[in-house]
Design an enzyme around this catalytic site. Structure first.
Site, PDB file in Angstrom:
ATOM      1  CG  ASN A   9      -4.953   8.374  -3.464  1.00 35.18           C
ATOM      2  OD1 ASN A   9      -3.903   7.830  -3.790  1.00 35.18           O
ATOM      3  ND2 ASN A   9      -5.096   8.989  -2.303  1.00 35.18           N
ATOM      4  CG  HIS A  42     -10.094   4.534   2.981  1.00 35.45           C
ATOM      5  ND1 HIS A  42      -8.890   5.178   3.129  1.00 35.45           N
ATOM      6  CD2 HIS A  42     -10.862   4.954   4.017  1.00 35.45           C
ATOM      7  CE1 HIS A  42      -8.940   5.964   4.194  1.00 35.45           C
ATOM      8  NE2 HIS A  42     -10.121   5.847   4.751  1.00 35.45           N
ATOM      9  CG  LEU A  49      -8.206  10.451   7.374  1.00 34.89           C
ATOM     10  CD1 LEU A  49      -8.953  11.175   6.275  1.00 34.89           C
ATOM     11  CD2 LEU A  49      -9.095  10.251   8.608  1.00 34.89           C
ATOM     12  NE  ARG A  86       0.529  12.183  -2.233  1.00 37.80           N
ATOM     13  CZ  ARG A  86      -0.467  11.650  -1.560  1.00 37.80           C
ATOM     14  NH1 ARG A  86      -1.403  10.947  -2.177  1.00 37.80           N
ATOM     15  NH2 ARG A  86      -0.572  11.791  -0.262  1.00 37.80           N
ATOM     16  CG  ASP A 145      -1.838   4.777   3.955  1.00 33.48           C
ATOM     17  OD1 ASP A 145      -1.894   5.169   2.784  1.00 33.48           O
ATOM     18  OD2 ASP A 145      -2.589   5.192   4.852  1.00 33.48           O
ATOM     19  CG  HIS A 204      -0.843   7.039  -1.093  1.00 39.21           C
ATOM     20  ND1 HIS A 204      -2.048   7.108  -1.758  1.00 39.21           N
ATOM     21  CD2 HIS A 204      -1.092   6.374   0.065  1.00 39.21           C
ATOM     22  CE1 HIS A 204      -2.987   6.524  -1.008  1.00 39.21           C
ATOM     23  NE2 HIS A 204      -2.432   6.069   0.091  1.00 39.21           N
ATOM     24  CE  LYS A 255      -7.916   1.990  -0.922  1.00 39.82           C
ATOM     25  NZ  LYS A 255      -6.805   2.831  -0.547  1.00 39.82           N
ATOM     26  CG  HIS A 274      -1.900   1.144   1.214  1.00 40.87           C
ATOM     27  ND1 HIS A 274      -3.240   0.951   1.451  1.00 40.87           N
ATOM     28  CD2 HIS A 274      -1.768   2.472   0.982  1.00 40.87           C
ATOM     29  CE1 HIS A 274      -3.877   2.109   1.377  1.00 40.87           C
ATOM     30  NE2 HIS A 274      -2.988   3.066   1.091  1.00 40.87           N
ATOM     31  CG  HIS A 288      -0.088  15.056   2.129  1.00 43.72           C
ATOM     32  ND1 HIS A 288      -1.064  15.353   1.201  1.00 43.72           N
ATOM     33  CD2 HIS A 288      -0.448  13.881   2.689  1.00 43.72           C
ATOM     34  CE1 HIS A 288      -1.987  14.386   1.218  1.00 43.72           C
ATOM     35  NE2 HIS A 288      -1.635  13.481   2.097  1.00 43.72           N
ATOM     36  CB  ALA A 336      -5.418  12.620   6.119  1.00 37.94           C
ATOM     37  CG  HIS A 341      -5.155   2.207   5.568  1.00 36.80           C
ATOM     38  ND1 HIS A 341      -6.505   2.184   5.803  1.00 36.80           N
ATOM     39  CD2 HIS A 341      -4.995   2.894   4.413  1.00 36.80           C
ATOM     40  CE1 HIS A 341      -7.123   2.840   4.852  1.00 36.80           C
ATOM     41  NE2 HIS A 341      -6.223   3.274   3.982  1.00 36.80           N
TER      42      HIS A 341
HETATM   43  C1  NCD Z   1      -3.658   8.961   1.963  1.00 33.73           C
HETATM   44  C2  NCD Z   1      -3.145   9.976   0.939  1.00 33.73           C
HETATM   45  O1  NCD Z   1      -2.629  11.023   1.357  1.00 33.73           O
HETATM   46  O2  NCD Z   1      -3.233   9.718  -0.266  1.00 33.73           O
HETATM   47  N1  NCD Z   1      -3.764   9.596   3.248  1.00 33.73           N
HETATM   48  C3  NCD Z   1      -3.802   8.978   4.451  1.00 33.73           C
HETATM   49  O3  NCD Z   1      -4.017   9.659   5.460  1.00 33.73           O
HETATM   50  N2  NCD Z   1      -3.595   7.695   4.572  1.00 33.73           N
HETATM   51  C4  NCD Z   1      -4.946   8.382   1.488  1.00 33.73           C
HETATM   52  C5  NCD Z   1      -5.390   7.153   2.252  1.00 33.73           C
HETATM   53  O4  NCD Z   1      -4.788   6.089   2.155  1.00 33.73           O
HETATM   54  O5  NCD Z   1      -6.382   7.266   2.989  1.00 33.73           O
HETATM   55 ZN    ZN Z   2      -3.398   5.009   1.493  1.00 31.35          ZN
END
Ligand code: NCD
Ligand code: ZN
Length: 347
Positions: A43, A138, A221, A19, A249, A17, A101, A15, A253, A265, A176
């Site tokens: 996402n 999620h 989150l 970007r 996860d 991210h 997802k 899992h 950011h 989040a 998660h």
């Molecule tokens: C994730 C994100 O920033 O893409 N944020 C998070 O708090 N985990 C999205 C997600 O997995 O919920």
């Molecule tokens: Zn995530």
């Protein structure tokens, strides 16, 4: 016996991210250093909903990996109210898409285009069940009247249980997980259902959001929960039960978006993920269970071959940088400016 060094099969992150654009180029190398493969979340600001989009996203990830490393991005598609059975078939045939997802619309970062009612994706779920493509969830309800700390538990009761009844052969990963209710649910339900566990939910409880003031870098989150839940997650991770496996996860950011009146989040853990997981397993007296959790069970669930290379970590105290580049911006990694007790070494 005290272990000062541990060698495991090279792990996978189920899992992640990363970007896009310049941010992607900054973060992918951190993951590729440690992990052989990663499930890439769809996402983006423009969600990845088609095989074509996933192809070009995959290429962008590969382009960011340095030449001396082998790293395979495992792509996913983002389910919307309109995802058709044809898209699912095309995803299966592509062989680069490994899962779809489900973001309940409004549940988290870039989920606005997500699913507004689970009934809307029945045709897609039917098709996924028949071609054996896993559903990643999620697992939080979005009803603003439900307490934010209860949203995972309520999702299990109201959405997940009926879903499993209706699609008993659909492979599902609860992403998660954060509660003892989720641990218990996954443990006792069918073998088609598994869960990922992040390192931050293993390390911290909700007090970490409020230590000495508000800590935006500890907001994610699903949000951190009480200590009893953290303990249940640790027990699940070290249990040797193959239903529980690693998914960071890691969610980069920019510092400015986190340190804001309405901070977003996500925690950035890709930089030192394996070192932190190792610390959790050692603290729990279960270093011997790290390899199953990090390198074996997830691959098995996804029908992927086991990795051939290894990863070695040694006991060494080192300081995490105060910040890292994220394109032109900065991202604050978990433990910024503080120490890690394990360090990855190349052997
Ligand atoms: C994730 C994100 O920033 O893409 N944020 C998070 O708090 N985990 C999205 C997600 O997995 O919920
Ligand atoms: Zn995530």
């Amino acid at each position: 016996m005290i272990n000062d060094k541990i060698q495991i099969i090279r792990p996978d992150d189920f899992h992640l991210h990363v970007r896009s654009g310049e941010a992607l180029k900054s973060v992918v190398p951190h993951t590729a250093r440690q992990f052989a493969r990663a499930i890439i979340m769809p996402n983006l600001a423009t969600p990845v909903t088609t095989v074509d989009q996933a192809q070009s996203y995959r290429q962008a990830v590969l382009n960011a990996v340095s030449e001396d490393l082998d790293f395979e991005p495992l792509m996913t598609l983002y389910l919307t109210d309109k995802t058709s059975a044809e898209v699912i078939k095309a995803a299966k045939e592509s062989s680069i898409i490994h899962a779809l997802k489900l973001y309940p619309a409004g549940a988290t970062t870039n989920s606005e285009a997500g699913v507004t009612d689970i009934n809307n994706i029945y045709p897609a779920l039917e098709a996924m069940q028949s071609v054996s493509l896993p559903l990643l969830v999620h697992g939080e309800v979005t009803d603003p009247l439900i307490d934010v700390f209860d949203r995972e538990r309520v999702f299990i009761e109201t959405i997940l249980e009926p879903l499993i009844q209706r699609f008993p052969d659909l492979k599902i990963v609860m992403e998660h997980i954060t509660t003892k209710e989720a641990v218990e649910f996954v443990t006792t339900t069918s073998n088609k259902v598994a869960a990922t566990i992040t390192v931050h939910h293993l390390l911290m409880n909700r007090n970490a959001i409020f230590t000495g003031g508000i800590r935006p870098h500890h907001y994610c989150l699903p949000v951190l929960k009480r200590e009893e839940h953290r303990k249940a997650l640790v027990e699940a991770a070290i249990s040797g039960n193959p239903k529980f496996f690693l998914g960071t996860d890691s969610a980069p950011h920019p510092q400015s978006a986190k340190e804001s009146a309405c901070g977003c989040a996500g925690m950035y853990t890709a930089y030192n993920a394996m070192e932190l997981y190792t610390e959790v397993f050692e603290t729990a007296g279960a270093l011997h269970r790290l390899e199953g959790f990090a390198s074996i069970y997830g691959a098995k669930f996804y029908d992927l071959p086991q990795n051939k290379e290894t990863l070695t970590l040694k006991r060494e105290s080192w300081e995490i940088p105060a910040s890292l580049s994220l394109g032109q911006a900065k991202v604050i990694p978990l433990r910024a400016g503080e120490k890690c007790q394990w360090k990855m070494i190349n052997e």
